[in-house]
Write a protein that holds these residues in place. Structure first.
Motif, PDB file in Angstrom:
ATOM      1  N   GLY A 337       0.800  -1.223   0.000  1.00 18.57           N
ATOM      2  CA  GLY A 337       0.000   0.000   0.000  1.00 18.57           C
ATOM      3  C   GLY A 337       0.828   1.265   0.000  1.00 18.57           C
ATOM      4  O   GLY A 337       0.290   2.368   0.028  1.00 18.57           O
ATOM      5  N   GLY A 338       2.153   1.121  -0.045  1.00 14.64           N
ATOM      6  CA  GLY A 338       3.028   2.287  -0.077  1.00 14.64           C
ATOM      7  C   GLY A 338       2.960   3.011  -1.411  1.00 14.64           C
ATOM      8  O   GLY A 338       2.350   2.523  -2.365  1.00 14.64           O
ATOM      9  N   TYR A 345      10.835   2.917 -17.890  1.00 14.56           N
ATOM     10  CA  TYR A 345       9.663   2.912 -18.742  1.00 14.56           C
ATOM     11  C   TYR A 345       8.616   1.916 -18.259  1.00 14.56           C
ATOM     12  O   TYR A 345       8.882   0.722 -18.180  1.00 14.56           O
ATOM     13  CB  TYR A 345      10.085   2.593 -20.180  1.00 14.56           C
ATOM     14  N   ARG A 346       7.437   2.412 -17.914  1.00 14.41           N
ATOM     15  CA  ARG A 346       6.312   1.582 -17.468  1.00 14.41           C
ATOM     16  C   ARG A 346       6.598   0.761 -16.217  1.00 14.41           C
ATOM     17  O   ARG A 346       5.859  -0.161 -15.909  1.00 14.41           O
ATOM     18  CB  ARG A 346       5.870   0.604 -18.572  1.00 14.41           C
ATOM     19  N   VAL A 347       7.671   1.055 -15.526  1.00 14.51           N
ATOM     20  CA  VAL A 347       8.003   0.264 -14.346  1.00 14.51           C
ATOM     21  C   VAL A 347       7.868   1.134 -13.103  1.00 14.51           C
ATOM     22  O   VAL A 347       8.287   2.283 -13.083  1.00 14.51           O
ATOM     23  CB  VAL A 347       9.438  -0.303 -14.439  1.00 14.51           C
ATOM     24  N   LEU A 348       7.238   0.561 -12.076  1.00 15.14           N
ATOM     25  CA  LEU A 348       7.052   1.297 -10.837  1.00 15.14           C
ATOM     26  C   LEU A 348       7.752   0.563  -9.690  1.00 15.14           C
ATOM     27  O   LEU A 348       7.878  -0.651  -9.699  1.00 15.14           O
ATOM     28  CB  LEU A 348       5.553   1.420 -10.518  1.00 15.14           C
ATOM     29  N   ARG A 349       8.164   1.354  -8.709  1.00 15.60           N
ATOM     30  CA  ARG A 349       8.871   0.775  -7.584  1.00 15.60           C
ATOM     31  C   ARG A 349       8.282   1.332  -6.294  1.00 15.60           C
ATOM     32  O   ARG A 349       7.932   2.510  -6.205  1.00 15.60           O
ATOM     33  CB  ARG A 349      10.354   1.161  -7.691  1.00 15.60           C
ATOM     34  N   CYS A 353       8.561  -0.881   0.467  1.00 15.78           N
ATOM     35  CA  CYS A 353       8.987  -2.272   0.567  1.00 15.78           C
ATOM     36  C   CYS A 353       9.892  -2.721  -0.582  1.00 15.78           C
ATOM     37  O   CYS A 353      10.336  -3.860  -0.623  1.00 15.78           O
ATOM     38  CB  CYS A 353       7.786  -3.197   0.673  1.00 15.78           C
ATOM     39  N   GLY A 354      10.107  -1.827  -1.558  1.00  9.97           N
ATOM     40  CA  GLY A 354      11.034  -2.178  -2.610  1.00  9.97           C
ATOM     41  C   GLY A 354      10.433  -2.990  -3.754  1.00  9.97           C
ATOM     42  O   GLY A 354      11.122  -3.345  -4.703  1.00  9.97           O
ATOM     43  N   PHE A 355       9.150  -3.269  -3.666  1.00 14.47           N
ATOM     44  CA  PHE A 355       8.476  -4.027  -4.725  1.00 14.47           C
ATOM     45  C   PHE A 355       8.611  -3.301  -6.075  1.00 14.47           C
ATOM     46  O   PHE A 355       8.446  -2.089  -6.151  1.00 14.47           O
ATOM     47  CB  PHE A 355       6.999  -4.171  -4.337  1.00 14.47           C
ATOM     48  N   ASP A 391      -4.170  -1.885   1.429  1.00 14.35           N
ATOM     49  CA  ASP A 391      -3.514  -1.205   2.545  1.00 14.35           C
ATOM     50  C   ASP A 391      -3.233  -2.133   3.736  1.00 14.35           C
ATOM     51  O   ASP A 391      -3.162  -1.694   4.867  1.00 14.35           O
ATOM     52  CB  ASP A 391      -4.356  -0.023   3.038  1.00 14.35           C
ATOM     53  N   GLU A 392      -3.151  -3.364   3.463  1.00 10.79           N
ATOM     54  CA  GLU A 392      -2.903  -4.305   4.547  1.00 10.79           C
ATOM     55  C   GLU A 392      -1.448  -4.235   4.993  1.00 10.79           C
ATOM     56  O   GLU A 392      -0.562  -3.844   4.241  1.00 10.79           O
ATOM     57  CB  GLU A 392      -3.221  -5.711   4.064  1.00 10.79           C
ATOM     58  N   ASP A 393      -1.224  -4.634   6.204  1.00  8.86           N
ATOM     59  CA  ASP A 393       0.128  -4.598   6.738  1.00  8.86           C
ATOM     60  C   ASP A 393       1.055  -5.492   5.914  1.00  8.86           C
ATOM     61  O   ASP A 393       0.672  -6.581   5.495  1.00  8.86           O
ATOM     62  CB  ASP A 393       0.088  -5.106   8.187  1.00  8.86           C
ATOM     63  N   PRO A 394       2.274  -5.010   5.646  1.00  9.43           N
ATOM     64  CA  PRO A 394       3.183  -5.807   4.812  1.00  9.43           C
ATOM     65  C   PRO A 394       3.588  -7.128   5.455  1.00  9.43           C
ATOM     66  O   PRO A 394       3.899  -8.093   4.766  1.00  9.43           O
ATOM     67  CB  PRO A 394       4.387  -4.904   4.623  1.00  9.43           C
TER      68      PRO A 394
END
Ligand SMILES: [Zn+2]
Length: 416
Positions: A337-338, A345-349, A353-355, A391-394
């Motif tokens: 949920g962060g 390009y087209r990539v999200l981080r 949590c680094g996902f 938004d659940e806890d990681p």
């Protein structure tokens, strides 16, 4: 023309347009159509100067008695002033010129006609208690489709040679109980679709290219021409033609694409016996900040058209389609949920949590979660959904499970 109806009960409305032959003389029917047209014009003339809202109640008070005195039945009167109201409202929105009616056409309430599709006979109730019987001319198989549908309104027209009737028929959709959920994310460049099981396992991921770039090129041409002839483009024939040509290309490309997409998506959804989840485009507008993924110059109409076609094709196949608020679907981490930031390009981080993941795939996953969150709480599905809530806890098992799912989605994506 046919379209799905928004609201409580999903339904499909379609018009059956057929030629109609009056039995005996058509004088009374023509007389009725002329009277109807003149009555609509009379109402238009009288309300044209009124700027405040025209409620049905007020129109009734203003015109009902006059219309009944002209020989109309109660429901004729209602149709006349409501039709006039819609004409006035759309004229104000478009040209600003008062509408002048020439064509002979009348909208008739279901209480004012009797329809028998078996014998292809239609009886219309006209003014002053006249009735006319018409024989409908249409091949059996076209009518067969509408057996069991309910009819509610019709429009009768005279084009100078023949009479035409458009009967509006309605069928409520008995949706099948879904076994999977398909989420659809619309973007400028592509449409991304993901199928999930009810407990959140990914089954399929698919991406369709959109023709939006091609459409945009035509749009830019139009803008360029209009800029070069800022005042005169409307009046120079050649210039106007060039603009119309580009406009026509845009319409063709977009309808073509929307129909094909609707068909493909609905077929796939049917194969998986899926419920379809969309982004609510109206919410997108309300949220103020227009989504970056949708190009501003194209507007929302293209996305609406795609949804419309998918929804229609889905309902034709007795599949359900629902909408969820798209807020945050491409900015929130599906794992924790962060906030997501762009990295390439087209990539999200995810900052927290680094996902890392593909933007469009993340959106489909988030749409799925929004759907689960919205509907599992109301118990609509009646299925134990153990997919993680937004938004659940990681920490915790669900997060890991979810990660596995996302990874497997990505694997699927890059395999195909
Ligand atoms: Zn995260």
């Amino acid at each position: 023309m046919s379209y799905p109806v928004r609201g409580e009960e999903p339904a499909i409305i379609e018009a059956l347009k057929v030629r109609a032959l009056p039995e005996g003389s058509c004088d009374k029917l023509l007389e009725f159509l002329r009277l109807y047209r003149d009555a609509v014009q009379m109402v238009v003339d009288r309300v044209w100067g009124i700027d405040e809202g025209l409620s049905k109640k007020r129109l009734h008070r203003l015109f009902y008695d006059d219309l009944v005195n002209l020989g109309f039945r109660a429901h004729h009167a209602k149709e006349v002033y409501m039709y006039a109201k819609s004409l006035v409202e759309s004229a104000r929105g478009n040209s600003g010129r008062k509408p002048v009616l020439r064509k002979l056409s009348a909208r008739i309430d279901k209480y004012d006609y009797k329809l028998d599709l078996d014998s292809m006979a239609l009886t219309l109730k006209l003014h002053n208690s006249y009735e006319v019987r018409l024989r409908l001319i249409a091949p059996r198989e076209r009518v067969e489709k509408f057996r069991g549908w309910s009819n509610y309104e019709l429009v009768v027209k005279y084009d100078g040679k023949s009479f035409w009737v458009s009967i509006y028929l309605r069928r409520t959709v008995k949706t099948v109980k879904p076994r999977t959920v398909t989420t659809i994310d619309l973007n400028f460049d592509n449409v991304t679709l993901a199928v999930f099981t009810l407990d959140g396992r990914p089954l399929k991921l698919k991406r369709f290219k959109t023709p939006h770039r091609r459409v945009l090129t035509h749009r830019i041409w139009i803008e360029r021409i209009q800029k070069r002839y800022p005042r005169s483009w409307r009046f120079i024939k050649g210039v106007r033609r060039a603009i119309e040509r580009h406009g026509k290309r845009i319409r063709n490309i977009s309808w073509d694409y929307a129909h094909k997409l609707g068909d493909l998506v609905a077929k796939l959804a049917l194969k998986y016996c899926s419920l379809i989840v969309f982004e609510d485009l109206e919410k997108l507008r309300e949220n103020g900040k227009r989504d970056k993924r949708l190009n501003k110059r194209l507007g929302l109409w293209f996305y609406r058209r795609m949804q419309f076609c998918i929804e229609y094709e889905a309902r034709e196949r007795n599949l359900e389609a629902v909408k969820v608020d798209p807020r945050g679907t491409s900015s929130k981490c599906p794992r924790c949920g962060g906030r997501l930031v762009e990295c390439g390009y087209r990539v999200l981080r995810c900052r927290r949590c680094g996902f890392v993941g593909d933007r469009d795939v993340i959106a489909t996953v988030n749409l799925y979660r929004k759907y689960v969150f919205k509907y599992s709480r109301c118990g609509v599905l009646g299925v134990a959904l153990n997919a993680p809530k937004p938004d659940e806890d990681p920490s915790g098992v669900r997060g890991n499970r979810y990660e596995a799912m996302t990874i497997s989605i990505f694997m699927n994506l890059y395999e195909s």
